[in-house]
Design a protein around this motif. Sequence first.
Motif, PDB file in Angstrom:
ATOM      1  N   PRO A 179      40.398  51.350 -41.197  1.00 62.39           N
ATOM      2  CA  PRO A 179      41.610  51.016 -40.518  1.00 62.39           C
ATOM      3  C   PRO A 179      42.519  50.263 -41.113  1.00 62.39           C
ATOM      4  N   VAL A 180      42.180  49.072 -41.770  1.00 64.95           N
ATOM      5  CA  VAL A 180      43.229  48.260 -42.425  1.00 64.95           C
ATOM      6  C   VAL A 180      43.831  48.834 -43.594  1.00 64.95           C
ATOM      7  N   MET A 181      42.836  49.346 -44.447  1.00 69.42           N
ATOM      8  CA  MET A 181      43.433  50.360 -45.761  1.00 69.42           C
ATOM      9  C   MET A 181      44.456  51.481 -45.303  1.00 69.42           C
ATOM     10  N   VAL A 182      44.057  52.059 -44.138  1.00 69.28           N
ATOM     11  CA  VAL A 182      44.990  53.243 -43.823  1.00 69.28           C
ATOM     12  C   VAL A 182      46.118  52.546 -43.398  1.00 69.28           C
ATOM     13  N   ARG A 183      46.106  51.612 -42.740  1.00 67.83           N
ATOM     14  CA  ARG A 183      47.516  50.909 -41.988  1.00 67.83           C
ATOM     15  C   ARG A 183      48.341  50.622 -43.261  1.00 67.83           C
ATOM     16  N   ASP A 184      47.840  49.978 -44.207  1.00 66.55           N
ATOM     17  CA  ASP A 184      48.761  49.504 -45.203  1.00 66.55           C
ATOM     18  C   ASP A 184      49.173  50.572 -46.077  1.00 66.55           C
ATOM     19  N   HIS A 185      48.512  51.890 -46.054  1.00 60.39           N
ATOM     20  CA  HIS A 185      49.066  52.996 -46.865  1.00 60.39           C
ATOM     21  C   HIS A 185      50.230  53.488 -46.059  1.00 60.39           C
ATOM     22  N   TRP A 186      50.282  53.627 -44.791  1.00 61.61           N
ATOM     23  CA  TRP A 186      51.552  53.840 -43.893  1.00 61.61           C
ATOM     24  C   TRP A 186      52.740  52.855 -44.253  1.00 61.61           C
ATOM     25  N   ILE A 187      52.219  51.658 -44.154  1.00 58.76           N
ATOM     26  CA  ILE A 187      53.477  50.802 -44.126  1.00 58.76           C
ATOM     27  C   ILE A 187      54.157  50.863 -45.376  1.00 58.76           C
ATOM     28  N   GLU A 188      53.418  50.844 -46.514  1.00 55.79           N
ATOM     29  CA  GLU A 188      53.831  50.923 -48.200  1.00 55.79           C
ATOM     30  C   GLU A 188      54.690  52.263 -48.092  1.00 55.79           C
ATOM     31  N   GLY A 189      54.237  53.517 -47.453  1.00 55.37           N
ATOM     32  CA  GLY A 189      54.901  54.688 -47.623  1.00 55.37           C
ATOM     33  C   GLY A 189      56.280  54.650 -46.698  1.00 55.37           C
ATOM     34  N   SER A 234      47.493  53.630 -32.643  1.00 55.43           N
ATOM     35  CA  SER A 234      46.785  54.931 -33.106  1.00 55.43           C
ATOM     36  C   SER A 234      45.173  54.723 -32.926  1.00 55.43           C
ATOM     37  N   ASP A 235      44.735  55.884 -33.004  1.00 56.19           N
ATOM     38  CA  ASP A 235      43.186  55.998 -32.903  1.00 56.19           C
ATOM     39  C   ASP A 235      42.749  56.748 -34.008  1.00 56.19           C
ATOM     40  N   LEU A 236      41.953  56.257 -34.986  1.00 58.35           N
ATOM     41  CA  LEU A 236      41.243  57.113 -36.149  1.00 58.35           C
ATOM     42  C   LEU A 236      40.080  57.693 -35.909  1.00 58.35           C
ATOM     43  N   GLY A 237      40.199  58.696 -35.776  1.00 56.90           N
ATOM     44  CA  GLY A 237      38.795  59.688 -35.261  1.00 56.90           C
ATOM     45  C   GLY A 237      38.034  59.905 -36.312  1.00 56.90           C
ATOM     46  N   ARG A 238      38.635  60.323 -37.303  1.00 53.15           N
ATOM     47  CA  ARG A 238      37.711  60.860 -38.582  1.00 53.15           C
ATOM     48  C   ARG A 238      38.528  60.533 -39.836  1.00 53.15           C
ATOM     49  N   PHE A 239      37.663  59.900 -40.836  1.00 57.13           N
ATOM     50  CA  PHE A 239      37.981  59.595 -42.245  1.00 57.13           C
ATOM     51  C   PHE A 239      36.786  59.804 -43.300  1.00 57.13           C
ATOM     52  N   ARG A 240      36.385  61.068 -43.465  1.00 56.98           N
ATOM     53  CA  ARG A 240      35.259  61.350 -44.142  1.00 56.98           C
ATOM     54  C   ARG A 240      35.282  62.392 -44.982  1.00 56.98           C
ATOM     55  N   GLN A 263      31.625  73.834 -49.048  1.00 56.11           N
ATOM     56  CA  GLN A 263      32.546  73.165 -49.846  1.00 56.11           C
ATOM     57  C   GLN A 263      32.862  71.716 -49.202  1.00 56.11           C
ATOM     58  N   ALA A 264      32.739  70.782 -50.475  1.00 54.42           N
ATOM     59  CA  ALA A 264      33.191  69.466 -50.255  1.00 54.42           C
ATOM     60  C   ALA A 264      34.570  69.236 -49.618  1.00 54.42           C
ATOM     61  N   MET A 265      34.799  68.526 -48.615  1.00 53.96           N
ATOM     62  CA  MET A 265      36.253  68.602 -47.905  1.00 53.96           C
ATOM     63  C   MET A 265      36.306  67.094 -47.304  1.00 53.96           C
ATOM     64  N   VAL A 266      37.554  66.477 -47.729  1.00 51.95           N
ATOM     65  CA  VAL A 266      37.875  65.279 -46.950  1.00 51.95           C
ATOM     66  C   VAL A 266      38.630  65.659 -45.597  1.00 51.95           C
ATOM     67  N   GLU A 267      38.268  65.079 -44.583  1.00 54.39           N
ATOM     68  CA  GLU A 267      38.773  65.210 -43.338  1.00 54.39           C
ATOM     69  C   GLU A 267      39.381  63.981 -42.657  1.00 54.39           C
ATOM     70  N   ILE A 268      40.763  63.983 -42.259  1.00 58.07           N
ATOM     71  CA  ILE A 268      41.292  62.911 -41.589  1.00 58.07           C
ATOM     72  C   ILE A 268      41.565  63.488 -40.187  1.00 58.07           C
ATOM     73  N   GLN A 269      41.433  62.862 -39.179  1.00 55.84           N
ATOM     74  CA  GLN A 269      42.019  63.094 -37.886  1.00 55.84           C
ATOM     75  C   GLN A 269      42.347  61.759 -37.239  1.00 55.84           C
ATOM     76  N   LEU A 270      43.756  61.757 -36.580  1.00 51.66           N
ATOM     77  CA  LEU A 270      44.352  60.442 -36.025  1.00 51.66           C
ATOM     78  C   LEU A 270      45.322  60.858 -34.758  1.00 51.66           C
ATOM     79  N   GLN A 281      45.991  65.978 -38.368  1.00 55.72           N
ATOM     80  CA  GLN A 281      44.754  66.459 -39.002  1.00 55.72           C
ATOM     81  C   GLN A 281      44.846  67.068 -40.419  1.00 55.72           C
ATOM     82  N   ILE A 282      44.227  66.507 -41.409  1.00 53.82           N
ATOM     83  CA  ILE A 282      44.278  66.749 -42.735  1.00 53.82           C
ATOM     84  C   ILE A 282      43.113  67.284 -43.367  1.00 53.82           C
ATOM     85  N   GLU A 283      42.653  68.324 -43.903  1.00 56.52           N
ATOM     86  CA  GLU A 283      41.637  68.688 -44.745  1.00 56.52           C
ATOM     87  C   GLU A 283      41.926  69.397 -46.060  1.00 56.52           C
ATOM     88  N   LEU A 284      41.076  68.784 -46.789  1.00 53.52           N
ATOM     89  CA  LEU A 284      41.490  68.841 -48.259  1.00 53.52           C
ATOM     90  C   LEU A 284      40.172  69.131 -49.037  1.00 53.52           C
TER      91      LEU A 284
END
Length: 209
Positions: free
Chosen positions: A90-100, A125-131, A138-145, A164-167
Amino acid sequence: MKNPITGLLIALFLITLVSGCTLLPERTARNAFMLPAPQVAKSRNPAVPVTLRVLTPQAESPLDGTYILVSPREHIIQAYAGARWSNPTPVMVRDHWIEGLRQNGGLKAVVSESSEASSQLTLSSDLGRFRMHYPQGQAMVEIQLDAQLLESQSRRVLAVKRFQIELAIDDQPVESVIAGFGEASQALTEDMVSWLLSTSEEIYKGADQ
């Protein structure tokens, strides 16, 4: 009177049962990784004259730690072997937003929860998935917030949005996994910046009128 041998066997069974319930077995992480820094274009419009406070997203264990999470099958969570995040997710994700947001410059100021500066708006915010997971193999990164934009003083909810992001990514080597998380985080940050700018402009214009 109980047989001592029977008691010993029961105790050993209980110890085995408890140890077998560990969700994420302890692993020695050889390397700690950071997310690649965001790259967000600078806004062409004048900055909206508001200060935004970005709170660390809420997350449940094990998402609140430094594990790089993998779901090889549904309802199973594991830690990527030999690697971890350099900060709690959660800290890493927060810092990513602030920098952006600061790179974009579309708001007068962006501060974290530790800042003593006053703010008109607060991002909760509530971080539900970061996996990483494997739908259809197929290997996928999934983020849900789930994000909530609040009026700082009253804590009134002004706007909400689910991101929701899937890549699709390569799951080997670990550097490819980190790059995949970086691309997914970049997409989320871009969506977050766009939403916050448009919503803040609407709120500011409404208050000004």
